[in-house]
Motif scaffolding. Sequence first.
Motif, PDB file in Angstrom:
ATOM      1  N   ARG A 131      37.800  66.453  15.762  1.00 59.26           N
ATOM      2  CA  ARG A 131      37.651  65.079  15.303  1.00 59.26           C
ATOM      3  C   ARG A 131      37.963  64.093  16.431  1.00 59.26           C
ATOM      4  NH1 ARG A 131      40.800  65.374   9.447  1.00 59.26           N
ATOM      5  NH2 ARG A 131      39.158  66.452   8.275  1.00 59.26           N
ATOM      6  N   GLN A 138      45.516  63.324   7.569  1.00 57.44           N
ATOM      7  CA  GLN A 138      44.333  62.551   7.243  1.00 57.44           C
ATOM      8  C   GLN A 138      43.165  63.464   6.887  1.00 57.44           C
ATOM      9  OE1 GLN A 138      43.742  60.044  10.680  1.00 57.44           O
ATOM     10  NE2 GLN A 138      45.538  58.790  10.246  1.00 57.44           N
ATOM     11  N   ASN A 139      42.904  63.597   5.592  1.00 56.95           N
ATOM     12  CA  ASN A 139      41.754  64.364   5.109  1.00 56.95           C
ATOM     13  C   ASN A 139      41.758  65.780   5.671  1.00 56.95           C
ATOM     14  OD1 ASN A 139      39.376  64.816   3.672  1.00 56.95           O
ATOM     15  ND2 ASN A 139      38.074  64.162   5.369  1.00 56.95           N
ATOM     16  N   THR A 140      42.899  66.448   5.534  1.00 51.15           N
ATOM     17  CA  THR A 140      43.024  67.836   5.970  1.00 51.15           C
ATOM     18  C   THR A 140      43.281  68.728   4.759  1.00 51.15           C
ATOM     19  OG1 THR A 140      45.372  67.453   6.423  1.00 51.15           O
ATOM     20  CG2 THR A 140      43.845  67.299   8.284  1.00 51.15           C
ATOM     21  N   PRO A 141      42.970  70.013   4.855  1.00 53.84           N
ATOM     22  CA  PRO A 141      43.156  70.900   3.706  1.00 53.84           C
ATOM     23  C   PRO A 141      44.631  71.098   3.366  1.00 53.84           C
ATOM     24  CG  PRO A 141      41.723  71.889   5.383  1.00 53.84           C
ATOM     25  CD  PRO A 141      42.364  70.702   6.005  1.00 53.84           C
ATOM     26  N   ASP A 142      44.888  71.426   2.136  1.00 57.38           N
ATOM     27  CA  ASP A 142      46.203  71.941   1.769  1.00 57.38           C
ATOM     28  C   ASP A 142      46.261  73.404   2.202  1.00 57.38           C
ATOM     29  OD1 ASP A 142      46.989  69.543   0.576  1.00 57.38           O
ATOM     30  OD2 ASP A 142      46.090  70.117  -1.344  1.00 57.38           O
ATOM     31  N   GLU A 176      50.189  61.785  12.449  1.00 55.48           N
ATOM     32  CA  GLU A 176      49.483  61.359  11.244  1.00 55.48           C
ATOM     33  C   GLU A 176      48.106  61.990  11.122  1.00 55.48           C
ATOM     34  OE1 GLU A 176      48.740  57.865  14.227  1.00 55.48           O
ATOM     35  OE2 GLU A 176      50.369  59.256  13.727  1.00 55.48           O
ATOM     36  N   LYS A 235      51.393  70.180   9.588  1.00 54.11           N
ATOM     37  CA  LYS A 235      51.301  69.334   8.394  1.00 54.11           C
ATOM     38  C   LYS A 235      52.502  69.555   7.476  1.00 54.11           C
ATOM     39  CE  LYS A 235      48.259  68.078   4.553  1.00 54.11           C
ATOM     40  NZ  LYS A 235      46.905  68.243   3.937  1.00 54.11           N
TER      41      LYS A 235
END
Length: 244
Positions: A202, A187-191, A183, A92
Amino acid sequence: MKAPEKAMVMAAGLGLRMRPLTLERPKPLIPVIGKPMLDHALDRLEEAGVQTAVVNAHYKGEMIADHLKARTRPAIALSPEDTLLETGGGVKKALPLLGSSPIYVVNADILWLNGPSPTLARLARHWDPEAMDALLLLMATTKSVGYEGRGDYHMDPVGRLVRRGEMEIAPFVFAGVQIVKPELFAQNTPDGAFSTNLIWDRAQEAGRLYGLAHDGLWFHIGTPAALQESEDLLSMSDVSVVTT
């Protein structure tokens, strides 16, 4: 499908299980048959036509940076991590360097020998972005060198994967190489730190996680004993097989 032109090489781990060898150098720079593990991975990516390899680094990262200064193919982009971000967080953080097209992601603590055809090209031929979010290279646990776990995945006849249950034994282990859509890591992943397992779970739930069984030799080099076992086996044959 055009083969990926960018790759992420995961080289930021602490290498605790490889001590004392990692007290003086990061694990990716430990040599196997005279060549650092990191160079084995990068040579495979060069062979596959990858133009840019993003390498993350944390433990003794300056040594990795110095080692890579002379590398021109593939072009190297460093992604230093002040704190460990794990596999998912590492990708990320590197997204601005990786672009939006599917990428190879390769662990720097494994070594594989090609089967009848180059492994990365074979993976690219099987990649179907319409059906898949991630395509994992898998190794049969019974044929793995240096691996002593219970396996990771079951695979159905068309290649769809299901993670093994907590008390199960699975026939395949993730071989440290994959093609994945970058991508997914945004998509809706933690920092901060998180595992790529989040992405795979997922994809599995959506029926979009697939695998491909490796048809060559594979070595998991996680401990000094596994390193010795791997080098002993490789030395019993022509060392040139490492680069073919």
